[in-house]
Design an enzyme around this catalytic site. Sequence first.
Site, PDB file in Angstrom:
ATOM      1  N   ARG A 227       0.832  -1.202   0.000  1.00  0.00           N
ATOM      2  CA  ARG A 227       0.000   0.000   0.000  1.00  0.00           C
ATOM      3  C   ARG A 227       0.868   1.253   0.000  1.00  0.00           C
ATOM      4  O   ARG A 227       0.538   2.241  -0.660  1.00  0.00           O
ATOM      5  CB  ARG A 227      -0.941  -0.014   1.205  1.00  0.00           C
ATOM      6  CG  ARG A 227      -1.951   1.119   1.170  1.00  0.00           C
ATOM      7  CD  ARG A 227      -3.048   0.925   2.198  1.00  0.00           C
ATOM      8  NE  ARG A 227      -2.534   0.988   3.568  1.00  0.00           N
ATOM      9  CZ  ARG A 227      -3.301   0.861   4.642  1.00  0.00           C
ATOM     10  NH1 ARG A 227      -4.611   0.646   4.507  1.00  0.00           N
ATOM     11  NH2 ARG A 227      -2.784   0.938   5.856  1.00  0.00           N
TER      12      ARG A 227
ATOM     13  N   LYS B 221      -2.663   6.509   1.592  1.00  0.00           N
ATOM     14  CA  LYS B 221      -2.520   6.979   2.972  1.00  0.00           C
ATOM     15  C   LYS B 221      -1.597   8.200   3.027  1.00  0.00           C
ATOM     16  O   LYS B 221      -0.550   8.213   3.685  1.00  0.00           O
ATOM     17  CB  LYS B 221      -2.005   5.851   3.871  1.00  0.00           C
ATOM     18  CG  LYS B 221      -2.486   5.963   5.310  1.00  0.00           C
ATOM     19  CD  LYS B 221      -2.290   4.662   6.048  1.00  0.00           C
ATOM     20  CE  LYS B 221      -2.666   4.790   7.519  1.00  0.00           C
ATOM     21  NZ  LYS B 221      -4.093   5.106   7.719  1.00  0.00           N
TER      22      LYS B 221
ATOM     23  N   GLU C 247     -16.240   6.593   4.465  1.00  0.00           N
ATOM     24  CA  GLU C 247     -15.578   6.015   5.634  1.00  0.00           C
ATOM     25  C   GLU C 247     -15.553   7.038   6.745  1.00  0.00           C
ATOM     26  O   GLU C 247     -16.011   8.171   6.575  1.00  0.00           O
ATOM     27  CB  GLU C 247     -14.168   5.538   5.295  1.00  0.00           C
ATOM     28  CG  GLU C 247     -13.209   6.628   4.843  1.00  0.00           C
ATOM     29  CD  GLU C 247     -11.808   6.075   4.579  1.00  0.00           C
ATOM     30  OE1 GLU C 247     -11.043   5.960   5.548  1.00  0.00           O
ATOM     31  OE2 GLU C 247     -11.493   5.753   3.410  1.00  0.00           O
TER      32      GLU C 247
END
Length: 389
Positions: A134, A236, A272
Amino acid sequence: MASHLNLEMIMKFVNASMEYKDGGGGRSLLPSRWKSSQPQLDPVDRSDEEGGGDIDWDNLGFGLTPTDYMYVMRCSQEEGGFSRGELARYGNIELSPSSGVLNYGQGLFEGLKAHRRADGPGYMLFRPEENARRMQHGAGRMCMPSPSVEQFVHAVKQTVLANRRWVPPQGKGALYIRPLLIGSGAILGLAPAPEYTFMIYAAPVGTYFKEGMAAINLLVEEEIHRAMPGGTGGVKSISNYAPVLKAQMDARSKGFADVLYLDSVHKRYVEEASSCNLFVVKGGAIATPATEGTILPGVTRRSIIELARDSGYQVEERLVSIDDLISADEVFCTGTAVGITPVSTITYQGTRYEFRAGEDTLSKKLYTTLTSIQMGLAEDKKGWTVTVD
């Protein structure tokens, strides 16, 4: 140099003392006298040092407790790849005022945990290679070089071992591990930084929300959006988080644990929370918002999808409307920090909606299954865990 670490035993950088790694392509942060073919741990048994035993493990929240060591490596755009890196004492870092991360937010972070093994000495990591991949994906989006999967996992292991006295006792929490990748080089015009630093620090943590293991109350936010199509919501990036602080602080001042964000186009589909993914349960079906660029693909999220399907549940990754949400039987959040947290109520446009919570819920079942694998209490049939000895 444009930036450097101001750590114990590193008083300054002298160009003559720096050397290059063969094959790694990156210049080390540390003086040549610290070099070795592989990062080596100090032979001292750090579990005997003072500090870790002073913590009240029974009341450990999600706050920063400084530990002993951090792991550091870096590279420049010209040199290409990262060096192998080394451990250094945990401490402040010094950056150029014109560093890419300070001026243009060129940075990523990850989060994962280490637990004490239940069946003997050592520690357990949960799918660290997924965090590495990721980060690599995010680095591509942010025009940054990134460590290889092998470098990432090796660095995480070294960080855990160096700070092993800070790993909470079995069942009392975990050692939270925070890898950072930042544009540390100096840059004035808008462009990728010329130099990058990868580092990892760690802290012992308990539950994320102040409610502990209890179900939480959430507020649907309609005006502030966490992400937008074409943005960085799916990686992220450090720049994703400061913009949600206002909504989060306003919600907490009203007694809510966190905020649920809607899509920025239709303002109708749930995405989210500030720091975790969302699942809704209706009958025997489970749905979670699809990760299509605005939602972070959580490692815990992916694991829960697999575990639920293995248990015979139908799991859909799709658009989840606000109507789907408020009509659900059960709602829960997932993430490395929050684990699996049940939701008791959600407030939308002034109306409070209640959901099933407690022992006889799917979230509780999945929580038990997941944590048993993470702590070595159940057989890991999927090969998700990595042992650190």
